[in-house]
Design an enzyme around this catalytic site. Structure first.
Site, mmCIF file in Angstrom:
data_model
loop_
_atom_site.group_PDB
_atom_site.id
_atom_site.type_symbol
_atom_site.label_atom_id
_atom_site.label_comp_id
_atom_site.label_asym_id
_atom_site.label_seq_id
_atom_site.Cartn_x
_atom_site.Cartn_y
_atom_site.Cartn_z
ATOM 1 N N THR A 195 0.863 -1.174 0.000
ATOM 2 C CA THR A 195 0.000 0.000 0.000
ATOM 3 C C THR A 195 0.899 1.223 0.000
ATOM 4 O O THR A 195 2.069 1.127 0.371
ATOM 5 C CB THR A 195 -0.863 0.043 1.287
ATOM 6 O OG1 THR A 195 -1.386 -1.256 1.545
ATOM 7 C CG2 THR A 195 -2.024 1.012 1.169
ATOM 8 N N ARG A 223 -12.167 -8.986 -4.034
ATOM 9 C CA ARG A 223 -11.827 -8.732 -2.637
ATOM 10 C C ARG A 223 -11.394 -7.279 -2.445
ATOM 11 O O ARG A 223 -10.660 -6.724 -3.247
ATOM 12 C CB ARG A 223 -10.704 -9.681 -2.203
ATOM 13 C CG ARG A 223 -10.149 -9.423 -0.790
ATOM 14 C CD ARG A 223 -8.917 -8.556 -0.806
ATOM 15 N NE ARG A 223 -8.316 -8.430 0.534
ATOM 16 C CZ ARG A 223 -7.317 -7.582 0.818
ATOM 17 N NH1 ARG A 223 -6.831 -6.804 -0.123
ATOM 18 N NH2 ARG A 223 -6.829 -7.519 2.044
ATOM 19 N N GLY A 225 -9.801 -4.666 0.581
ATOM 20 C CA GLY A 225 -9.195 -4.585 1.900
ATOM 21 C C GLY A 225 -9.545 -3.302 2.618
ATOM 22 O O GLY A 225 -10.579 -2.688 2.383
ATOM 23 N N GLY A 246 -1.092 -3.207 5.457
ATOM 24 C CA GLY A 246 -0.929 -4.539 6.030
ATOM 25 C C GLY A 246 -2.064 -5.448 5.633
ATOM 26 O O GLY A 246 -2.676 -5.289 4.578
ATOM 27 N N GLY A 248 -5.361 -6.337 5.350
ATOM 28 C CA GLY A 248 -6.537 -5.474 5.408
ATOM 29 C C GLY A 248 -7.725 -6.012 6.178
ATOM 30 O O GLY A 248 -8.462 -5.250 6.806
#
Length: 328
Positions: A195, A223, A225, A246, A248
């Site tokens: 990220t 998906r 996060g 990290g 999520g």
């Protein structure tokens, strides 16, 4: 004697009044299993150069009197345009061999926020998140709907899906899929995440936070996060701003970004106390991992992470700056 003292007080007061208000900026490029053995000296220099470029872009905005919102967008845009980070150009591949990008933005003093999720043809998702915040009644738009909204904004650049293709991310996809065939484990700790984000304090004492990501390597079923979720991966109020990175799912469950700011606002924790409690205790105890960058209205900075490393950089109110990758 009295007149001399009085004159001195007046001089000090005028100097203080003339001094520009404090600004600060903190950025990250993702947390995970990042060790010295994995990065060559050349690669490390490349990451540090990109982090410094993002700091320069955001700080230039702050120094000319721009807003915290403009500063974090400037920093994140630089990181999105770099193929080194899992956002924008460097986004990871999903299980179908495509890219789905997420981003969010929040202003602390107004409480305004904007976010997008699962977009496939937006060159800079953070700019679309800002457009959602500024030019729509909504907070979060997703998929094709978000891209249709992008078509109503001339400043948003669309690109073909292949723009996001990079060789090193494709190799990560193949590795992830090979590992998936060999094990039935659902343990994703420390794997295939990334990220970018920024938090800024401007001359008006306003805070803004922004986060952008390509999500999880080999992800399925669209998906999403924590990065586009306000309160999970991004949050700002009048006291605090946070951008997370990290695993999520755990950042969503723990409402990580909001929890850090709430601990300060409602319990009186310091920024460091709040950030370390959440990232070094709450998230690991739930089974997750990752890190965050946080900044308060006094310009204090916190950069906790429970992984091997986190790409990060900062410019403090006194002008001192730095970039780092590893724990030490």
């Amino acid at each position: 004697m009295k007149s001399t003292v009085f004159a001195g007080i007046l001089l000090m007061s005028s100097i203080a009044a003339a001094a520009p208000p404090k600004t600060a900026l903190v950025i990250h490029g993702g947390a995970g299993v990042i060790t010295r053995a994995q990065l060559s000296a050349e690669d490390q220099a490349g990451y540090e150069k990109a982090l410094n470029a993002a700091l320069d872009a955001g700080n230039a905005v702050l120094q000319r009197g721009g807003s915290a919102r403009e500063a974090v967008i400037a920093s994140v845009t630089v990181l999105e345009d770099s193929p080194l980070f899992n956002a924008g150009k460097g986004a990871v591949y999903n299980a179908e061999g495509g890219h789905e990008l997420d981003a969010s933005l929040m202003e602390g003093h107004t409480g305004k926020a904007g976010a997008v999720a699962g977009v496939r043809t937006i060159k800079n998702p953070i700019l679309l998140a800002e457009a959602v915040m500024q030019h729509s009644p909504h907070v979060l738009l997703a998929g094709e709907g978000a891209e249709h909204f992008a078509d109503t904004r001339k400043e948003i650049e669309r690109v073909p899906p292949e723009y996001f293709d990079t060789e090193h991310r494709y190799k990560q996809l193949l590795k992830a899929q090979a590992e998936e065939k060999q094990t039935a484990s659902n343990d994703l700790k420390g794997k295939y995440f990334g990220t970018v984000g920024a938090v800024a304090l401007d001359r008006n004492g306003h805070i803004a936070a922004a986060t952008s990501t390509g999500g999880m390597t080999n992800k399925r079923w669209s998906r999403i996060g924590d990065s586009p979720i306000i309160g999970a991966g991004t949050y700002a109020n009048d006291q605090c701003g946070v951008s997370g990175t990290g695993w999520g799912e755990f950042f969503i469950r723990a409402a990580v970004a909001h929890d850090i700011c709430a601990r300060m606002k409602y319990r009186g924790d310091s920024l460091t106390q709040a950030a370390e409690e959440v990232l070094l205790k709450v998230v690991p105890e739930m089974g997750g991992d990752g890190g965050a960058i946080a900044l308060d209205r006094d310009g204090n900075i916190a950069l906790p992470f429970n992984t091997e490393g986190m790409y990060r950089g900062w410019i403090k109110p006194d002008g001192s700056r730095g970039v780092a990758i590893f724990k030490d």
